[in-house]
Design an enzyme around this catalytic site. Structure first.
Site: not given
Ligand code: HSE
Length: 311
Positions: A132, A185
């Site tokens: 991931e 992200t």
């Molecule tokens: N916890 C991670 C973020 C999840 O918020 O960047 C990414 O999908």
């Protein structure tokens, strides 16, 4: 050698308001499907990817599913093993629904099964997290862990990783609205402030503790009050046009908390029944539309099982 397997792995909602990088849960749908066929020539080959709008890489070192597989094989005793991989993306990419985690988990879980489960669940978690991380640019497990184990997962620590599986309240439903914009992200993580002032941190600790308590007590009212984010929501809300109006609509329609799913743009809201979750989701979609975006609505109970072997 023609042993093969097909695995479904579910979408996940990470952060859950107050749990940046530390709390996530799985939902029943959508999810990704990965098919694997063993080879005996060390090669890992992506044969086909569908449902990705042709954006995902076929290079096994760049795809989350195969990076997880390569990590597993690096640690496997028989160095002759290879795999043919087919990926069916059944959920949007860059949506905040843990799409890259689902592909990685489905691939790693499936290969471990095909090989007769030589690795423990925690080892497969480690391989899937590495898979991931190719997409998100960081090691975080709040999508991968609930995808692999199902239910609500709290990540107490990353070094070494220490997970706690939390109870799932009965009759908890989730409405997830996915506005049709893409948030990467990697980029969204750069928006998170490096420091948090003590008054905000204090509020945050209180909510995290209460969220855990709410799950143990099956108290959805309390759960709703804890869905408050001092870390990621304020930094990322501007990426989603009309976010605060969408959230307000969810709350006005009776949602027990509403926030950004992962790094967005999906937005989740809790409800006590499927009908209520549908009503809340549809009301949110009207505001999403008024802000110039098309959207999908997913309504689901919490997924307590994680990946499923289809065949
Ligand atoms: N916890 C991670 C973020 C999840 O918020 O960047 C990414 O999908």
């Amino acid at each position: 050698m023609n042993k093969s397997i097909e695995v479904f792995a579910p979408a996940t909602i990470s952060n859950v308001g107050c749990g940046f990088d530390t709390i996530g849960f799985a939902i029943n749908e959508p999810g990704d499907i990965v098919s694997l066929k063993l080879r005996n020539d060390k090669k890992v080959i992506i044969r086909k990817i569908t449902g990705d709008g042709k954006v995902l890489p076929y290079d096994p070192k760049k795809n989350t599913a195969t990076v997880g597989i390569l990590e597993l094989l690096k640690n496997y005793k028989d160095k002759s093993i290879g795999v043919d991989v087919t990926i069916k993306k059944k959920m949007p990419i860059g949506s905040g629904l843990g799409s890259s985690a689902a592909s990685s988990v489905a691939a790693v879980y499936g290969l471990n099964k095909l090989l007769g489960e030589p690795f423990t669940e925690m080892q497969t978690l480690d391989f899937a997290i590495k898979g991931e991380s190719i997409a998100s640019g960081a090691i975080h497990a709040d999508n991968v862990a609930p995808c692999l184990f199902g239910g609500f997962i709290l990540i107490r620590d990353y070094n070494p990783i220490d997970l706690i599986k939390l109870p799932v309240p009965k009759n908890l439903y989730c409405a997830v609205v996915f506005p049709h914009i893409v948030i990467e992200t990697k980029k969204a993580r750069k928006l998170i402030k490096k420091q948090i002032p003590v008054p905000k941190a204090r509020k945050h600790f209180g909510n995290v503790g209460a969220l855990v308590n709410a799950l143990y007590k099956n108290d959805i009212d309390l759960l709703g009050r804890t869905i408050h984010d001092e870390i990621s929501e304020p930094a990322r809300a501007t990426l989603i046009p009309g976010f605060y109006d969408i959230k307000q609509t969810a709350i006005e329609n009776g949602a027990y908390g509403c926030s950004i799913s992962g790094s967005g743009p999906s937005i989740f809201a809790f409800a006590k029944s499927k009908a209520k979750a549908e009503q809340i989701g549809k009301a949110m979609q009207i505001v999403v539309k008024a802000n110039g975006m098309k959207s999908n609505l997913f309504v689901s109970k919490i997924n307590s099982v994680g990946p499923k072997v289809i065949k």
